[in-house]
Design an enzyme around this catalytic site. Structure first.
Site, PDB file in Angstrom:
ATOM      1  N   LYS A 240       3.150   1.625   0.580  1.00 51.14           N
ATOM      2  CA  LYS A 240       4.158   2.086  -0.394  1.00 51.14           C
ATOM      3  C   LYS A 240       4.034   3.578  -0.648  1.00 51.14           C
ATOM      4  O   LYS A 240       5.017   4.292  -0.731  1.00 51.14           O
ATOM      5  CB  LYS A 240       3.974   1.346  -1.727  1.00 51.14           C
ATOM      6  CG  LYS A 240       4.684   0.021  -1.739  1.00 51.14           C
ATOM      7  CD  LYS A 240       5.456  -0.150  -3.023  1.00 51.14           C
ATOM      8  CE  LYS A 240       6.646  -0.999  -2.712  1.00 51.14           C
ATOM      9  NZ  LYS A 240       7.208  -1.768  -3.718  1.00 51.14           N
ATOM     10  N   ARG A 241       2.799   4.005  -0.768  1.00 55.55           N
ATOM     11  CA  ARG A 241       2.534   5.419  -1.054  1.00 55.55           C
ATOM     12  C   ARG A 241       3.115   6.313   0.040  1.00 55.55           C
ATOM     13  O   ARG A 241       3.549   7.432  -0.180  1.00 55.55           O
ATOM     14  CB  ARG A 241       1.009   5.598  -1.139  1.00 55.55           C
ATOM     15  CG  ARG A 241       0.492   6.977  -1.396  1.00 55.55           C
ATOM     16  CD  ARG A 241      -1.016   6.899  -1.637  1.00 55.55           C
ATOM     17  NE  ARG A 241      -1.697   6.208  -0.534  1.00 55.55           N
ATOM     18  CZ  ARG A 241      -2.107   6.807   0.565  1.00 55.55           C
ATOM     19  NH1 ARG A 241      -1.909   8.091   0.734  1.00 55.55           N
ATOM     20  NH2 ARG A 241      -2.722   6.118   1.521  1.00 55.55           N
TER      21      ARG A 241
END
Ligand code: GLU
Length: 464
Positions: A240-241
């Site tokens: 996600k990052r």
């Protein structure tokens, strides 16, 4: 031969960036060859599949402009057909009924482990004639070859081989008669006439097992291209990052769909040194030969860069349409007719340097907002007493100037020079007065877009 490709997402979550790229590759491949691009929703896992996820996939495809031929196909709706193929394999002797219970399979594996043998289950029912079958529940297993090799010729991975003693007799039908996913994929691809399967390389081993079904049915294999997954900029699995988000989040971040397509195409595929290209070029150039063997790295900087280039060359009407979509998905108020009109008149100077729609909208404040403009903090700092005196002096000059870029430039620079200052000295206060912002298009573009009366009115507001 007409090329037929497909995108076959499982509706268990949003359309993430890897899925979107797979869809794009299949779309480009088909569209560049006058072929068909089909969409199949792999909704056989009833517990994990949701209608919301299907909607999100459809919305994502729609936003990305990846149009597919015909209606989306539901894999689950075709379960009878999948079972029919399993029964045909059974009838032809390419599959068999296996009556082993789960306990027996577990015991087999434990025994194999204890004696250091392969734990691949070898069913004792493989060669038992029908006459000796008990009246008990059974699964249908494929009769996989035990000797030799299974070979997949992959357009990206090259020739990949598996020893057949490493492949088990996989289950085709469960004991309740429902087909397994692996069978469904093969039957669907065959029935849909899919000629080319482009998908993530996490499915490479599946291709080997799926090929057993093709061979047993006497069907031609599709052309396979298993593409490396996407990694983050640090080379680690995409998280996600790193940007492993749903494509709708990219829409909400304000990237234009064309920029997104361009960027996704470059994620793992290349055509010489070309970074920026149009859809038409991508369709013409795209092929499996340009797909790299190592994982692509996701890079927001590159995405932004391409995004800005696509905004700069987009048609104004198309930009307006996408900006309206962006405002909707970010729950911002819809544009009024006056705002749309202002935006269209200003578009030429807004699209030049905006990398995303939020940037463009911010620069458009001078046509989206209304007088009196409430300057933001940075703009307010520009409106010092000295600056306001300069603006006051400028006002009557603008009243009489002819409203052309040259004349406006000359007028502003005359006033600045009269005070031994450079024109830049007036630019900040003018931005603040005309837009209430510090980041705007050039002061002359703003004056030309809003016209003399509005310019003078805003100067009056700022100097009152
Ligand atoms: N449904 C699979 C997935 O979402 C794709 C299967 C395939 O492309 O064959 O990963």
């Amino acid at each position: 031969m007409t090329v037929v490709t497909r995108f076959a997402p499982s509706p268990t979550g949003f359309l993430h960036i890897g899925g979107a790229r797979t869809a794009l590759f299949n779309w480009l491949y088909a569209r560049g060859r006058g072929g068909q691009f089909l969409l199949r929703i792999e909704d056989t896992d009833r517990e994990r599949s949701t209608p919301e996820a299907t909607d999100a996939i459809l919305r994502g495809m729609d936003w990305l402009g990846l149009d597919y031929d015909g209606d989306p196909i539901s894999q689950f709706a075709r379960a009878d057909r999948h079972a029919e193929v399993a029964r045909q394999l059974l009838a032809d002797g390419h599959a068999y009924k296996c009556f082993s219970t789960q306990d027996e399979i577990t015991a087999f594996r434990e025994q194999a482990r204890a004696t250091g043998k392969s734990t691949l289950f070898r069913s004792p029912w493989r060669d038992v004639p029908e006459a000796d079958h008990p009246d008990a529940p059974y699964v249908v297993r494929i009769k996989a070859p035990r000797d030799g090799e299974t070979v997949i010729k992959d357009e990206v991975q090259g020739t990949v081989k598996w020893k057949n003693d490493q492949l088990d007799d996989m289950v085709l039908l469960r004991s309740d008669g429902t087909p397994v996913y692996m069978l469904a994929v093969v039957v669907d691809d065959y029935d849909m006439g899919v000629t080319h399967v482009i998908r993530g390389d996490d499915h490479l081993a599946n291709a080997a097992r799926q090929s057993l079904i093709y061979r047993a049915m006497g069907w031609d294999l599709p052309v396979y291209a298993h593409i490396p997954l996407i990694h983050g900029p640090d080379g680690k699995k995409l998280s996600k990052r790193h940007g492993a988000l749903g494509v709708e989040e990219y829409q909400a971040m304000g990237y234009p769909a064309a920029g997104m397509r361009n960027y996704l195409a470059r994620l793992g595929w290349s055509h010489g040194d070309d970074e920026f290209f149009t859809d038409a070029q991508a369709k013409e150039w795209f092929g499996t030969d340009g797909i790299g063997k190592s994982p692509a790295r996701f890079d927001f900087k590159k995405l932004e860069n391409l995004s800005g280039q696509h905004i700069a060359v987009a048609e104004d009407a198309a930009l307006l349409h996408e900006i309206e979509g962006f405002l909707t998905v970010t729950a911002q108020p819809a544009l009024t007719d006056t705002q749309k009109d202002g935006l269209c008149r200003a578009m030429y100077c807004l699209k030049e340097r905006a990398k995303t729609y939020p940037e463009l909208v911010e620069k458009a404040h001078f046509v989206l907002g209304q007088r009196p403009f409430d300057p933001d903090e940075k703009a307010a700092k520009q409106l010092t007493a000295e600056a306001r005196a300069l603006l006051k002096e400028l006002t009557p000059q603008l009243q009489n100037a002819s409203w052309t870029r040259d004349m406006l430039e000359a007028t502003v620079s005359n006033v600045a020079e009269a005070h031994g200052a450079k024109m830049g000295k007036l630019a900040g206060p003018l931005r603040a007065a005309l837009a209430g912002r510090a980041v705007t298009p050039s002061i002359f573009d703003m004056m030309l877009v809003i016209g003399r009366d509005e310019t003078l009115a805003r100067l009056a507001d700022a100097t009152a």
